[in-house]
Design an enzyme around this catalytic site. Structure first.
Site, PDB file in Angstrom:
ATOM      1  CG  HIS A  10      -0.207  -0.072   2.524  1.00  0.00           C
ATOM      2  ND1 HIS A  10       0.170  -1.273   3.072  1.00  0.00           N
ATOM      3  CD2 HIS A  10       0.223   0.873   3.393  1.00  0.00           C
ATOM      4  CE1 HIS A  10       0.787  -1.072   4.229  1.00  0.00           C
ATOM      5  NE2 HIS A  10       0.834   0.224   4.436  1.00  0.00           N
ATOM      6  CB  CYS A  58       2.350   1.235  10.287  1.00  0.00           C
ATOM      7  SG  CYS A  58       0.927   1.706   9.277  1.00  0.00           S
TER       8      CYS A  58
END
Length: 711
Positions: free
Chosen positions: A65, A221
């Site tokens: 992603h 993250c």
């Protein structure tokens, strides 16, 4: 999941053998639908994200992603691989691959929807259904949330029963990829097993009764899209299995909502599962803490829960947050705070960012005067006239650099007040309002007003419901544009002139202070500086003083106020140091050691050096310090001592006007405070059954023992 994924974005027979090829195959489907404008540019962004940290997850999942300028709208593509593709997971290749493409300015709503997929991937029924689903439309509907895993399974079973047994397709559909055979429990099984072990962990205190063990966690993250929310879901599931109360704060791309301070206070342990720094980390200080990467939160949550419970049982905790921990901005606006508390924090956040500019600019200007004389402010620009061998040129250089630093004071003050209220969107209108305040001569007061107005305007805009199409450009275009225009209009046309008049009136009043009025003001400032030793009252006095000299050419009155404030602030630590030296037996061994450090702190104008003494004996130390500070402040004003530098203590005495009398004022206050402390401590009556004086090494008799006092 809206139209983020359609049947055209699903490939149930992904033939790629590498993660790069898989990303390209799925990205080509996005290009075909116009969701990605530049295939190679987008794939470069995917590769850059992959280089930060592998995106493979235990349980046969790959979730590449990224955010990319080549993405037109948030899009998700799904591929299922029979052979499996290596995405760097510890347990082997992935057969379920999700490619998430987010625009560079993706709005919060879509990021929140993307995060819901990450949470679903922790659901074994969901991943099992994806492994067995037969149609691309069904797979897309399942991922969107239009149907449940049970619906997908029922649809597959219906299709299987309708097919002819002889064609062999039913068996093929049931078999699925090799990696899916032991499939759907691959995530949940280890969690449940180790969670059971965690459940058997003895309660740390042994006295909780029915109260469950409580854990707070933070997950984050690098991109804040997938792993952040997957770790949260995994930890929450494991917490339920382990019978503990676990609350997660996800610090993702869609922003984050701080955990209620009361929830943090009640927690028995903390888990950080993160790959970027935890924001406001000091909130969790002083508790048993497990600190790991975000993938550990996804792959072994039960182990982390068991580990933090073990640390709690052993009494292992992180150090408490230092008093100066997070900045006022980082602590602003916590749940449950009253408006007055928030207002103070917003104002102090602006002051805290302004003070370094005051210190740097003030000291440079003071050094410029010291080197080049008091006419250095008339010197031409050093760009036009600078001679390396002349002291006047160096003095002019320092003075002019300091003047540039001072030019930032009011804009920084206003900008960071707005920042404390509305975060980064408040910076632009805050700085604009602060600069306008300088333009219209509204000064420090105008900066305060501009910052509060800018923060309020941005907070109001953020509450307006905005069409989804505009959300991506709100933070970088719409909010700065509208808020700056409103703040500018109000400062120029509505409130600017009244504030400028009030600023001029205050300046004229200060310039007119002479005789008794000046002495009384000095006494008041001295009392404030010594009341709470670095606390809010102390900071109000200090801010009042620095605001007066925060101009290129401050008045004599402003410099006298600055001198009085610094002198009074030096009194408490110096007096405590002197008292421990001349009558050490009145103090404990620890206080005598603190007294040695207080000499340096006091000479450096660090009032906090007296806090240990005030905390141990506030009724004697604080009143004594206030009396001495009032005397020093009033004498400094009476002696017409001036100070251009906002800090420095004894080290900037050469830059002080009337330095000898200034030192006498400090010495007088120190002597008075020292005498009062010694007298008040000497008047203390020993408690019944008093013991002997404390030994020189600071040790105390055992509790309950009585020792005769020597005659």
């Amino acid at each position: 999941m809206s139209d983020m994924i359609t049947a055209e974005l699903v490939d149930l027979d992904l033939s790629a053998t590498t993660k790069e090829a898989a990303a390209r195959a799925l990205a080509e489907r996005m290009v075909a639908l116009g969701r990605v404008t530049d295939l190679d540019g987008f794939l470069a962004d995917v590769a850059a994200r992959e280089a930060q940290m592998p995106t493979g997850l235990d349980g046969g999942i790959g979730i590449p992603h990224c955010r990319s300028a080549h993405v037109t709208e948030p899009t998700l593509a799904f591929g299922r691989s029979a052979a499996g593709i290596d995405f760097g997971a510890a347990d082997g290749p992935a057969d379920l691959i999700f490619l998430i493409a987010a625009p560079a300015g993706a709005d919060d709503a879509h990021l929140t929807i993307l995060s819901s997929l990450a949470r679903q991937l922790m659901n074994a029924e969901f991943t099992g259904a994806l492994r067995s689903v037969a149609g691309t439309g069904t797979a897309a509907a399942l991922i969107r949330g239009d149907i449940t895993p049970a619906d997908a399974e029922a649809e597959r079973a219906s299709a299987d029963s309708a097919a002819a047994p002889a064609d062999g397709e039913a068996a093929s559909a049931d078999t699925g990829p090799a990696s899916a055979q032991a499939p759907s429990d691959s995530v949940a099984t280890p969690v449940a097993a180790s969670a059971g072990a965690a459940t058997d962990t003895t309660s740390p205190s042994g006295e909780r009764g029915e109260r469950p063990f409580r854990i707070v966690a933070v997950t984050s993250c690098p991109t804040g899209i997938a792993h952040t929310y997957m770790a949260a879901e995994s930890l929450e599931n494991a917490g339920r299995e382990a019978g503990v109360e676990l609350v997660v704060e996800t610090q993702g791309s869609a922003g984050f909502t701080r955990l209620d301070p009361a929830v943090i206070a009640d927690a028995d342990g903390v888990i950080f599962a993160h790959d970027v720094p935890v924001r406001d980390k000091d909130r969790f200080a002083g508790k048993p803490t497990v600190d790991v990467g975000v993938k550990a939160g996804i792959n072994r949550p039960a182990e982390l829960i068991a580990e933090v419970r073990g640390k709690a049982a052993r009494g292992e905790a992180t150090a408490a947050a230092p008093a100066s921990g997070a900045t006022p901005v980082e602590r602003a606006g916590e749940t449950g705070e009253g408006y007055g508390t928030k207002l103070r924090k917003w104002l102090m956040s602006g002051v805290s960012y302004m003070v370094p500019f005051v210190a740097a600019g003030g000291l440079l200007i003071a050094l410029g005067f010291a080197i080049g004389g008091y006419k250095i402010n008339k010197a031409p620009s050093v760009m036009d006239h600078f001679i390396w061998t002349q002291a006047d040129s160096w003095g002019a250089l320092l003075f002019q650099i300091g003047g540039v630093a001072f030019a930032f004071l009011v804009p920084v003050l206003a900008g960071y007040i707005a920042y404390g209220m509305a975060d980064r969107p408040g910076l632009v209108p805050g700085f604009v309002g602060g600069s306008i305040s300088l333009t219209i001569n509204a000064g420090f007061l105008g900066g305060l007003a501009a910052g509060l107005i800018a923060g309020g305007v941005v907070m109001s805009i953020q509450k307006v419901r905005i069409p989804a199409a505009l959300r991506g450009i709100m933070p970088v275009v719409v909010i700065p544009l509208i808020s700056s225009a409103i703040v500018g209009f109000l400062m120029f046309v509505v409130i600017g002139k009244p504030i400028a008049s009030a600023q001029k009136a205050m300046t004229d009043w200060l310039n007119g202070l002479t005789g008794t009025n000046a002495v009384l003001l000095g006494a008041l400032l001295g009392l404030m500086m010594c009341f709470d030793l670095g606390g809010p009252v102390n900071k109000v006095a200090y801010t009042f003083a620095t605001a007066g000299i925060a101009v290129a050419s401050p008045s004599d009155s402003a410099m006298k106020i600055m001198a009085a404030v610094m002198a009074a602030g030096m009194v408490p630590p110096l007096a405590m140091a002197l008292a421990t030296t001349v009558r050490g037996k009145l103090f404990t061994q620890t206080e005598r050691e603190n007294g040695k450090a207080a000499w340096v702190l006091g000479l450096s104008f660090i009032s906090e050096g007296a806090i240990p003494f005030a905390a141990a004996d506030p009724l004697r130390v604080i009143p004594s310090a206030m009396v001495g500070g009032a005397i020093t402040g009033s004498l400094s004003m009476a002696f017409d001592a001036t100070l251009r530098a906002p800090h420095g203590g004894i080290f900037v005495v050469p830059l002080i006007g009337n330095p000898l009398l200034y030192l006498i004022a400090i010495a007088a206050g120190v002597c008075v405070t020292t005498a009062l402390v010694i007298v008040l401590k000497g008047l203390r009556k020993p408690a019944p059954g008093a013991t002997a004086p404390e030994p020189a090494d600071g040790t105390l008799p055992a509790e309950g023992s009585k020792q005769p006092v020597a005659a």
